[in-house]
Write a protein that holds these residues in place. Structure first.
Motif, PDB file in Angstrom:
ATOM      1  N   SER A   1      38.400 -20.146  66.275  1.00 20.38           N
ATOM      2  CA  SER A   1      39.173 -20.718  67.378  1.00 20.38           C
ATOM      3  C   SER A   1      38.260 -21.614  68.206  1.00 20.38           C
ATOM      4  O   SER A   1      37.072 -21.297  68.376  1.00 20.38           O
ATOM      5  CB  SER A   1      39.740 -19.586  68.248  1.00 20.38           C
ATOM      6  N   PRO A   2      38.747 -22.750  68.719  1.00 17.95           N
ATOM      7  CA  PRO A   2      40.140 -23.210  68.740  1.00 17.95           C
ATOM      8  C   PRO A   2      40.557 -24.036  67.532  1.00 17.95           C
ATOM      9  O   PRO A   2      41.714 -24.474  67.473  1.00 17.95           O
ATOM     10  CB  PRO A   2      40.172 -24.066  70.003  1.00 17.95           C
ATOM     11  N   THR A   3      39.659 -24.274  66.572  1.00 13.43           N
ATOM     12  CA  THR A   3      39.977 -25.183  65.465  1.00 13.43           C
ATOM     13  C   THR A   3      41.189 -24.714  64.660  1.00 13.43           C
ATOM     14  O   THR A   3      42.138 -25.478  64.427  1.00 13.43           O
ATOM     15  CB  THR A   3      38.764 -25.319  64.529  1.00 13.43           C
TER      16      THR A   3
ATOM     17  N   GLN B   1      41.631 -11.164  66.308  1.00 15.48           N
ATOM     18  CA  GLN B   1      41.271 -12.488  66.801  1.00 15.48           C
ATOM     19  C   GLN B   1      41.350 -13.507  65.670  1.00 15.48           C
ATOM     20  O   GLN B   1      40.846 -13.260  64.567  1.00 15.48           O
ATOM     21  CB  GLN B   1      39.858 -12.504  67.391  1.00 15.48           C
TER      22      GLN B   1
ATOM     23  N   ARG C   1      42.388 -17.668  75.445  1.00 18.30           N
ATOM     24  CA  ARG C   1      40.962 -17.369  75.236  1.00 18.30           C
ATOM     25  C   ARG C   1      40.129 -17.933  76.387  1.00 18.30           C
ATOM     26  O   ARG C   1      39.171 -17.306  76.846  1.00 18.30           O
ATOM     27  CB  ARG C   1      40.478 -17.991  73.923  1.00 18.30           C
ATOM     28  N   ARG C   2      40.502 -19.131  76.850  1.00 24.05           N
ATOM     29  CA  ARG C   2      39.731 -19.787  77.907  1.00 24.05           C
ATOM     30  C   ARG C   2      40.034 -19.182  79.283  1.00 24.05           C
ATOM     31  O   ARG C   2      39.123 -18.964  80.078  1.00 24.05           O
ATOM     32  CB  ARG C   2      40.022 -21.290  77.925  1.00 24.05           C
TER      33      ARG C   2
ATOM     34  N   CYS D   1      48.013 -16.386  64.799  1.00 23.83           N
ATOM     35  CA  CYS D   1      48.118 -16.580  66.246  1.00 23.83           C
ATOM     36  C   CYS D   1      49.070 -15.561  66.858  1.00 23.83           C
ATOM     37  O   CYS D   1      48.807 -15.003  67.936  1.00 23.83           O
ATOM     38  CB  CYS D   1      48.572 -18.009  66.552  1.00 23.83           C
TER      39      CYS D   1
ATOM     40  N   PRO E   1      44.065 -20.669  72.104  1.00 22.52           N
ATOM     41  CA  PRO E   1      42.842 -21.128  72.786  1.00 22.52           C
ATOM     42  C   PRO E   1      42.985 -21.192  74.303  1.00 22.52           C
ATOM     43  O   PRO E   1      41.993 -21.033  75.013  1.00 22.52           O
ATOM     44  CB  PRO E   1      42.598 -22.523  72.182  1.00 22.52           C
TER      45      PRO E   1
END
Length: 506
Positions: free
Chosen positions: A449-451, A445, A434-435, A90, A431
């Protein structure tokens, strides 16, 4: 470069106001607050190894084995390394997307807002300030011990105006504060030399130790849970067991988890590496490579040392020693000669750890100051050296005073909780960015993601609740002080807040 226009955001005149990614990237061009890009992937990998491989590699595994997990401390290290690896992915994504000083503070400002950014910046200051002071204090102690092993004596303290001062920490902090003020690149080269030496010493000790390993010492691999020693208070057990109502205990499953929370100290250096993003050449590629290479080397070294120390002697013998370490294991098998080599390795190891921590501390304060959350004068850089000279000197003075005048080592576990809190927010921040900003180019990356980021955040939270209740109480007190500073100064002086107020008035 951003490939598309950023989305239009409504101004936020509240605690959740964010600093846009564009504003963060633009801040590096301030001529009065500018850092030079000079670090390579090799420099970052060495930096990660330098800050993670210090005295801890010779002691933290033995301590965790003796008091928490027995031979299964190997599993504790694996758990800690996996959690760190998830979180570091991350960090790598953020650092390759927003290559700006400040690490988790900067990333949180762009994703979760100013209040969260302040909290995590304040936590990072706690982590790096205490870590630097603790390491400096230990450096002075180990210097005296190393001299004694070679048949000489060296007083650890001097009396100045009636006050006992540990002079060793003051001297070593002064030396590396000067180096860092002169230039990050020069400091990195010096750091590389020390790191190569201490890795070589570590490998030599590991190879020598394997000749004394007895496989019988690995049994039982997971010692059965047993009551903690008499006198262990509820505040000294993990928060998880405290909340569950369990009596204080050692070993067993809880012991492995508590051991993982303790040995996580071995991996705190990698968030420090991310603070140098603004000084890295081609950060989109360099930062992920440097961070992951460093993590791989550190994990292998720590597990090798742990396998040796738990194989050389029974974990019960380590527990009976009082202050277990790798040296203890060698002494118990009659190899007293190893103490001298390990003492030299510890001194060299602590030297490079301290330098990286001093660098990380100033870069976090530098970023917060440049944003106005701390006095802006702190972030001015020297026209000659292109480093925040005054800030570096000021940070060095504070660290030297804490290490030289206090028993800072009793707060050692607070370093872990500061690191883990930063890891939690960075993991959950991936996440979110990302959103909210799918248009941003990312040099790396996190997969799935998002897991995977959420899993990383939850795993870090799990390690946090396995720290002692007393550590949590001290951490809460630190946060109260931070909130008072934010309410009294930072909220009103924030550049983002000023810009929003100006826009509202205009």
């Amino acid at each position: 470069m951003v490939t598309s226009n950023p989305p239009t955001l409504k101004p936020r005149a509240d605690l959740l106001r964010r600093k846009s990614v564009e504003a963060s990237l633009a801040s590096v061009d301030d001529p009065d607050r500018h850092l030079t890009r000079s670090l390579t992937a090799w420099d970052l990998a060495v930096m990660g190894v330098a800050v993670a491989v210090g005295a801890g590699i010779f002691s933290v595994g033995a301590t965790a084995a003796a008091n928490y997990a027995g031979p299964s401390v190997i599993v504790s290290f694996v758990i800690a390394a996996v959690v760190c690896g998830l979180a570091i992915m991350c960090y790598a994504e953020f650092a390759s997307t927003i290559p700006v000083a400040g690490s988790a503070y900067t990333y949180s400002y762009s994703t979760m807002g100013e209040l969260v950014a302040w909290i995590i910046g304040w936590d990072l200051i706690l982590e790096m300030l205490l870590a630097a002071a603790v390491i400096a204090k230990f450096w002075g102690v180990y210097l005296s011990d190393a001299v004694a092993l070679f048949g000489s004596t060296l007083a650890a303290t001097l009396t100045v105006a009636g006050v006992d001062v540990a002079w060793g920490p003051v001297v070593i902090v002064a030396v590396f504060t000067t180096l860092l003020a002169i230039g990050t690149r020069l400091s990195s080269r010096v750091n590389s030399v020390f790191t190569i030496i201490k890795v070589a010493i570590t490998l030599f000790v590991v190879v020598a130790g394997f000749f004394y390993v007895d496989s019988a010492n690995y049994s039982p691999f997971v010692p059965p849970s047993q009551p903690a020693p008499v006198g262990t208070s509820a505040l000294q057990q993990s928060l998880l067991s405290f909340l569950s109502g369990a009596a204080p205990s050692s070993y067993g499953i809880f012991g492995i988890l508590s051991g993982a929370a303790l040995v996580f100290f071995a991996f705190i250096g990698f968030d420090v590496v991310a603070t140098t993003a603004e000084e890295t050449i081609n950060p989109q590629r360099t930062i992920p490579r440097g961070i992951f290479a460093g993590l791989a080397i550190v994990t292998v070294l720590y597990i090798l040392v742990t396998v040796v120390v738990t194989g050389m002697v029974p974990y019960t013998a380590l527990a009976a020693s009082g202050s277990p370490s790798l040296t203890t294991a060698f002494v118990l098998v009659g190899a007293d000669w190893a103490g001298k080599i390990i003492s030299v390795g510890i001194l060299v190891g602590l030297t490079s750890v301290l330098m990286v921590l001093l660098l990380g501390l100033t870069r976090v304060v530098f970023a917060m100051s440049r944003d106005g959350l701390l006095p802006r004068s702190f972030s001015r850089t020297s026209g000659r050296f292109h480093t925040p000279v005054r800030l570096q000197i000021g940070a060095g003075v504070v660290v030297a005073m804490i290490a030289g005048l206090s028993r800072v080592e009793v707060l050692e576990e607070m370093i872990n909780i500061g690191t883990l809190s930063a890891f939690v927010l960075v993991s959950f921040g991936v996440p979110i960015l990302r959103r909210t900003r799918p248009d941003l180019p990312r040099g790396f990356q996190v997969p799935w993601s998002p897991t995977l980021p959420i899993l990383a955040g939850v795993a870090c939270l799990w390690l946090m609740v396995n720290l002692t209740t007393l550590t949590w109480l001290r951490f809460a007190a630190w946060l109260v002080v931070g909130m008072a500073i934010y309410g009294g100064y930072s909220y009103r002086h924030s550049l983002v807040g000023r810009a929003q107020r100006a826009a509202a008035d205009g």
